[in-house]
Design a protein around this motif. Structure first.
Motif, PDB file in Angstrom:
ATOM      1  N   ALA A 132      42.929  37.522  38.158  1.00 39.18           N
ATOM      2  CA  ALA A 132      43.803  38.118  38.994  1.00 39.18           C
ATOM      3  C   ALA A 132      45.320  37.465  38.582  1.00 39.18           C
ATOM      4  CB  ALA A 132      43.746  37.641  40.553  1.00 39.18           C
ATOM      5  N   ASP A 133      45.195  36.487  37.876  1.00 38.10           N
ATOM      6  CA  ASP A 133      46.623  35.809  37.223  1.00 38.10           C
ATOM      7  C   ASP A 133      46.728  36.049  36.029  1.00 38.10           C
ATOM      8  OD1 ASP A 133      46.981  34.800  40.039  1.00 38.10           O
ATOM      9  OD2 ASP A 133      46.261  32.866  39.371  1.00 38.10           O
ATOM     10  N   ASN A 134      45.897  36.516  35.464  1.00 42.50           N
ATOM     11  CA  ASN A 134      46.130  36.811  33.685  1.00 42.50           C
ATOM     12  C   ASN A 134      45.499  38.537  33.568  1.00 42.50           C
ATOM     13  OD1 ASN A 134      46.912  34.210  32.783  1.00 42.50           O
ATOM     14  ND2 ASN A 134      45.299  33.695  34.250  1.00 42.50           N
ATOM     15  N   ARG A 135      45.895  39.294  34.317  1.00 41.63           N
ATOM     16  CA  ARG A 135      45.612  40.627  34.025  1.00 41.63           C
ATOM     17  C   ARG A 135      45.826  41.223  32.788  1.00 41.63           C
ATOM     18  NH1 ARG A 135      44.743  43.296  39.433  1.00 41.63           N
ATOM     19  NH2 ARG A 135      44.922  41.716  41.019  1.00 41.63           N
ATOM     20  N   ASP A 136      46.818  40.975  32.133  1.00 51.61           N
ATOM     21  CA  ASP A 136      47.354  41.209  30.922  1.00 51.61           C
ATOM     22  C   ASP A 136      46.001  40.810  29.770  1.00 51.61           C
ATOM     23  OD1 ASP A 136      47.960  38.488  31.309  1.00 51.61           O
ATOM     24  OD2 ASP A 136      49.375  38.462  29.566  1.00 51.61           O
ATOM     25  N   LEU A 137      45.473  39.729  29.843  1.00 46.40           N
ATOM     26  CA  LEU A 137      44.580  39.187  29.007  1.00 46.40           C
ATOM     27  C   LEU A 137      43.100  40.097  29.161  1.00 46.40           C
ATOM     28  CD1 LEU A 137      45.184  35.338  28.998  1.00 46.40           C
ATOM     29  CD2 LEU A 137      45.600  37.155  27.386  1.00 46.40           C
ATOM     30  N   LEU A 138      42.888  40.490  30.316  1.00 45.58           N
ATOM     31  CA  LEU A 138      41.881  41.497  30.598  1.00 45.58           C
ATOM     32  C   LEU A 138      42.210  42.890  29.769  1.00 45.58           C
ATOM     33  CD1 LEU A 138      41.002  39.391  32.658  1.00 45.58           C
ATOM     34  CD2 LEU A 138      40.110  41.251  34.132  1.00 45.58           C
ATOM     35  N   GLU A 139      43.432  43.172  29.960  1.00 44.30           N
ATOM     36  CA  GLU A 139      43.777  44.461  29.396  1.00 44.30           C
ATOM     37  C   GLU A 139      43.521  44.336  27.970  1.00 44.30           C
ATOM     38  OE1 GLU A 139      47.591  47.622  29.025  1.00 44.30           O
ATOM     39  OE2 GLU A 139      47.920  45.585  30.425  1.00 44.30           O
ATOM     40  N   ARG A 140      43.812  43.158  27.343  1.00 42.18           N
ATOM     41  CA  ARG A 140      43.879  43.107  25.866  1.00 42.18           C
ATOM     42  C   ARG A 140      42.513  43.109  25.452  1.00 42.18           C
ATOM     43  NH1 ARG A 140      45.837  38.097  21.873  1.00 42.18           N
ATOM     44  NH2 ARG A 140      44.696  38.693  20.181  1.00 42.18           N
ATOM     45  N   MET A 141      41.568  42.442  26.145  1.00 41.56           N
ATOM     46  CA  MET A 141      40.098  42.310  25.875  1.00 41.56           C
ATOM     47  C   MET A 141      39.533  43.733  25.901  1.00 41.56           C
ATOM     48  SD  MET A 141      38.948  39.398  28.460  1.00 41.56           S
ATOM     49  CE  MET A 141      39.612  37.489  28.469  1.00 41.56           C
ATOM     50  N   ALA A 142      39.839  44.719  26.853  1.00 47.98           N
ATOM     51  CA  ALA A 142      39.273  46.104  27.022  1.00 47.98           C
ATOM     52  C   ALA A 142      40.141  46.674  25.864  1.00 47.98           C
ATOM     53  CB  ALA A 142      39.878  46.728  28.143  1.00 47.98           C
ATOM     54  N   ASP A 143      41.354  46.648  25.446  1.00 46.25           N
ATOM     55  CA  ASP A 143      41.792  47.331  24.337  1.00 46.25           C
ATOM     56  C   ASP A 143      41.288  47.005  23.030  1.00 46.25           C
ATOM     57  OD1 ASP A 143      43.339  48.519  26.098  1.00 46.25           O
ATOM     58  OD2 ASP A 143      45.215  47.487  25.743  1.00 46.25           O
ATOM     59  N   GLY A 145      38.105  46.196  22.292  1.00 44.35           N
ATOM     60  CA  GLY A 145      36.847  46.526  22.206  1.00 44.35           C
ATOM     61  C   GLY A 145      35.820  45.425  22.654  1.00 44.35           C
ATOM     62  N   HIS A 146      36.221  44.411  23.540  1.00 47.11           N
ATOM     63  CA  HIS A 146      35.562  43.180  24.217  1.00 47.11           C
ATOM     64  C   HIS A 146      34.783  43.913  25.426  1.00 47.11           C
ATOM     65  CE1 HIS A 146      36.669  40.839  20.937  1.00 47.11           C
ATOM     66  NE2 HIS A 146      38.029  41.012  21.141  1.00 47.11           N
ATOM     67  N   VAL A 147      33.694  43.170  25.639  1.00 45.65           N
ATOM     68  CA  VAL A 147      33.194  43.520  27.081  1.00 45.65           C
ATOM     69  C   VAL A 147      33.610  42.505  28.107  1.00 45.65           C
ATOM     70  CG1 VAL A 147      30.864  43.475  28.249  1.00 45.65           C
ATOM     71  CG2 VAL A 147      31.240  44.634  26.015  1.00 45.65           C
ATOM     72  N   VAL A 148      34.042  42.920  29.349  1.00 44.01           N
ATOM     73  CA  VAL A 148      34.481  42.193  30.160  1.00 44.01           C
ATOM     74  C   VAL A 148      33.508  41.898  31.177  1.00 44.01           C
ATOM     75  CG1 VAL A 148      36.255  41.741  31.970  1.00 44.01           C
ATOM     76  CG2 VAL A 148      37.186  42.766  29.696  1.00 44.01           C
ATOM     77  N   GLY A 149      32.725  40.929  31.527  1.00 44.58           N
ATOM     78  CA  GLY A 149      31.763  40.710  32.388  1.00 44.58           C
ATOM     79  C   GLY A 149      32.138  39.816  33.801  1.00 44.58           C
TER      80      GLY A 149
END
Length: 280
Positions: A132-143, A145-149
């Motif tokens: 919740a405090d680092n949404r930019d890093l989740l966005e980067r993971m998805a961009d 090609g990594h899998v976010v679990g």
């Protein structure tokens, strides 16, 4: 919750998780141990690390968690399993790297940079309160090609919670992941590897498959860069899932160890990637 508090609670709860695993016997939790020295941190851009013994098939293998009965198959729904998935889809020398507890802006970007340098995809099992405090890093993971679990919201020991609390822990994290990355998570991992029937059922209701690990680096104990590298090297084998962490404390050793063992895995002929979703 501060990151130091997160680590303190993690260590306190680990003792409870170990007790659960002892009581469960072969159906319990899994810890793989290794040994090795601690070399100086590798220098990025150097001529290359010193030679190590060739990577060989691992003796570390998970055992069935709660039995071998097939999952309940319901058309159009995620199957309710009685054990987490242990094998990796793919052919040849395929391995999966996974990172739990993040994202943490101090360490996750460095891990993402290393993965990008070698064009490798990994899985990140994130905690909702960190995401919740680092949404930019989740966005980067998805961009990239990594899998976010899903690794729950606050990293609790699920075997001590009510069904409603487990559901809230999972669902809140699903929502944050979807908002930040654009996709609802399709995989989940129980904190401490402490699975129970409710976790499997509720995970399936939320459309997620459970994934465990084969090799535990125990990097959260900060055993030294060399020890982490040795545990990966000794455990490397086709189908292996490696557990590491990118948050929950000082993860600088995890960052440096990845820079060491990832090119070794690739040089040894391993295809480091993410698993395809499996169905019953």
């Amino acid at each position: 919750m501060t990151k130091d508090q997160f680590l303190t609670r993690r260590r306190a709860l680990l003792a409870g998780a170990a007790a659960v695993g002892t009581a469960a016997g072969t159906a319990g939790l899994f810890t793989t141990l290794g040994s090795g020295g601690e070399p100086a941190p590798p220098v990025v851009g150097a001529a290359g690390p010193p030679a190590r013994r060739p990577m060989k098939p691992s003796a570390y293998r998970l055992q069935p968690l709660t039995g071998n009965a097939p999952p309940r198959a319901v058309p159009g729904r995620t199957p309710v399993r009685r054990k987490p998935l242990l094998s990796v889809s793919g052919t040849g020398r395929t391995m999966v790297l996974t990172f739990d507890d993040g994202p943490d802006p101090r360490y996750t970007p460095d891990i993402l940079d290393t993965l990008a340098e070698y064009d490798v995809r990994a899985m990140f099992f994130v905690c909702g309160e960190m995401a919740a405090d680092n949404r930019d890093l989740l966005e980067r993971m998805a961009d990239e090609g990594h899998v976010v679990g899903n690794h729950t919201w606050s990293h609790p020991l699920l075997t001590t919670l009510s069904r409603s609390r487990i559901h809230r822990e999972m669902e809140r994290t699903c929502e944050v992941v979807e908002e930040a990355s654009g996709d609802w998570p399709r995989w989940f991992r129980a904190p401490y590897g402490a699975w129970n029937r409710a976790a499997f059922q509720l995970g399936a209701e939320l459309g997620m498959e459970p994934l465990a690990w084969t090799v535990d680096t125990l990097d959260w104990t900060t055993p030294g860069i060399g020890t982490i590298v040795d545990r990966v090297a000794e455990g490397a084998a086709p189908g292996v899932v490696v557990l590491s962490h990118d948050a929950g404390g000082d993860r600088s050793q995890s960052v440096w160890a990845l820079r060491d063992y990832l090119p070794r895995l690739l040089d040894a002929g391993y295809h480091v990637t993410v698993p395809r979703r499996r169905h019953a």
